[in-house]
Design a protein around this motif. Sequence first.
Motif: not given
Ligand code: FAD
Length: 493
Positions: A94, A96, A99-100, A162, A172, A394, A449
Motif C-alpha cells: 500500500i 501513500g 516518502h518512506s 498522506s 510526530h 523534537r 525510527y
Molecule cells: C523529507 C522527509 C521529512 C520527514 N519528516 C518527518 C517528521 O517530521 N516526522 C515524522 O514523524 N516523520 C517524518 N518523515 C517520515 C514520514 O512521516 C514517513 O515516511 C511517512 O510514512 C510518509 O508518509 P507517506 O504518505 O509518504 O507514506 P508512505 O511512504 O507512502 O507509506 C508509509 C507506510 O504506510 C503504509 N500506508 C500508506 N497508506 C496506507 C493506507 N491507506 N493503509 C494502510 N497502510 C498505508 C505503507 O504501506 C507504508 O508501510 C519524513 C520523511 C521525509 C522523506
Amino acid sequence: MNPTKRFSSGRILLFLFIILFLLIGRPTGFLICTYVKDKKLAKVEKTGYTNDASHLNETKVDSAVKAFEDIDKAIAQITQLVNLAKGQGKKISIAGAQHSMGGHTIYPDGIVLDMKGFRYMELDSTDEYLSVGSGALWSDIIPYLNKYDKSVAVMQSNNSFSVGGSISVNCHGWQPNSPPISSTVESFRLINADGKILNCSRTENTQLFSLVLGGYGLFGVILDVKLKVVSNKMYTAHQYVIKSGDYIKEYDRLINDANIGMVYGRININPGNFMQEAILSTFTIDSNATIEPLQEAAFTSIRRTVFRGSANNDYGKNLRWKAEKFGASQINGKKFSRNQLLNESVEVFQNRDSAYTDILHEYFIPKNRVGNFIDSLKKIMPAYKVDLLNITVRNVKKDEDTFLRYANEEVFGFVMLFNQAKTSEAEMQMKAATQRIIDAAISFKGTYYLPYRLHATKEQMNRSYPQAKEFFLLKKKYDPSEIFQNKFYQTYK
Ligand SMILES: Cc1cc2nc3c(=O)[nH]c(=O)nc-3n(C[C@H](O)[C@H](O)[C@H](O)COP(=O)(O)OP(=O)(O)OC[C@H]3O[C@@H](n4cnc5c(N)ncnc54)[C@H](O)[C@@H]3O)c2cc1C
C-alpha cells in the motif's frame, strides 16, 4: 607622491579588497555557483517499476492500481482487489506519498495500491474532527481546514505526506508536549485481509486499532480516518542560539509557558565547531493577533540555495550555520499562523542531483540521556565517510496507543538528514554508521525510527522494539495468507 605612501595605500586597498571579497564576494560567488548548478527536478518513472523517496529502491512490480476518488467506488475496487489477490496468491503493498525509504510501500512483483486519489474530506458539525480519505496529503488538508480556522493537531514538519502513510508510521512533529499522531486518531475504517470493512477505535476492534497505527500497512488498507483537529492560531517566533550541551536545560526553561504552541531545535553540523551549538525555536500563541491568510512559502530560492550549498562542502556548511544564526536574530518577534508554519513541502530542500539522494534517520532518546547522545554523536560521526546535512530535535511525549511504539516515555527525536551518493560504497558507509548510532541510542534506552533505510540488524530491531516478535505473530494471525506485504516485513518478520 611619496612612493612609500603610494605603496602603503596600495596595500591598504588590496587588504580592503580581500576583506570585502571574504565578507561578500566569496559567499556571494559560492551561492551563485550553487544556484546555477542546482538542477530542475526531472521525475523519471520507469513503466512497470516503483520506487520510494530513497531513490534506492527501484523494483519491478506486477501492477499499480490507483484508488478511486469516489467513496463507494473505492470500497468496491479495494475489496475486489483484496479478494483477487487472495484468490491468485498475489501480494499487495500500500502506497501513500512514498516518502518512506526502505521499500515499506514496495513488494517485488506485487500489486502497488496507490491511495493518493482517495482524498475526500469533511469537517464534522462540532468542528472537532475531520473525516478524511487516507490518500489525502497534508497539503490538501491544511488549506481546507484553514477555511474553518482549524489546523492539524499533530503532523510532520512538512506537508507532503498522506494521512494513511502518516498514521501507519505514527508520525510526530514539532508540537511539544504531545504524543505522536496516534493520540489524535479517534477511529478509522480498515479493509482487512478478508476484504471486510472494520471500524477500529479505542472501543471497537481495539487490538487492530493499536496494531494498524504504526503498523506499516501490514494489517489491511486504511480507508478513512477520523482525526481530531485544533484551532489555527497566530504564533510569535523566538529563536535562541544556545550551547548544544545545554539543550534540555534551555528547553525546560523556555517552554515553561502555557502559551507555547510549537518548538524545534537544530544542532550545528558545520566542521568549524561540530555539534557545539544549537538554535532553539519557540512559537508562542498570540491570541490578540488577527489570523493571516495562507501564503506561498517565502524566500524558498535563497533558503534552498544556502541549504544545498552545504552538501559535500565544508565551506557551505560553515556559511549555512552563520546564515542560520543571522536568520535567528532576524526572525525574533515575527508572527506566523500555525497553518503557515505547517504548510511547507519537502520539495523546497529536496536533492535534485541524480547521482545523490537525501536520506533521513531518526533516533528517539529519553529526556535525561539527550546530553549523552549528543556527546556520542560528536565522536561517532567523524569516524564515517557520510555527509551529514542537518540535525533537528523534537519533543515527543509517551505513546499510549500503538503496539509497535518508539516513545515508551517522553523522548527527544534527533532527525538526521544525510546527502548520500548512489553507490554501493556510500551505502555500506551509511549502513555501518546507522548501526553504530542505533547501538548508541539503545545504550541510552532509546529507539530508532522505522520508516527509513532497513540498515538495522534484526537483533537491533528486537532490542529497540521488544514487542516486534509479537507484532509479527499478530500480523500472521490477522493476515494468514500474508497478502499485505512490503520490504520492511520481508526483512524483519
Ligand atoms: C523529507 C522527509 C521529512 C520527514 N519528516 C518527518 C517528521 O517530521 N516526522 C515524522 O514523524 N516523520 C517524518 N518523515 C517520515 C514520514 O512521516 C514517513 O515516511 C511517512 O510514512 C510518509 O508518509 P507517506 O504518505 O509518504 O507514506 P508512505 O511512504 O507512502 O507509506 C508509509 C507506510 O504506510 C503504509 N500506508 C500508506 N497508506 C496506507 C493506507 N491507506 N493503509 C494502510 N497502510 C498505508 C505503507 O504501506 C507504508 O508501510 C519524513 C520523511 C521525509 C522523506
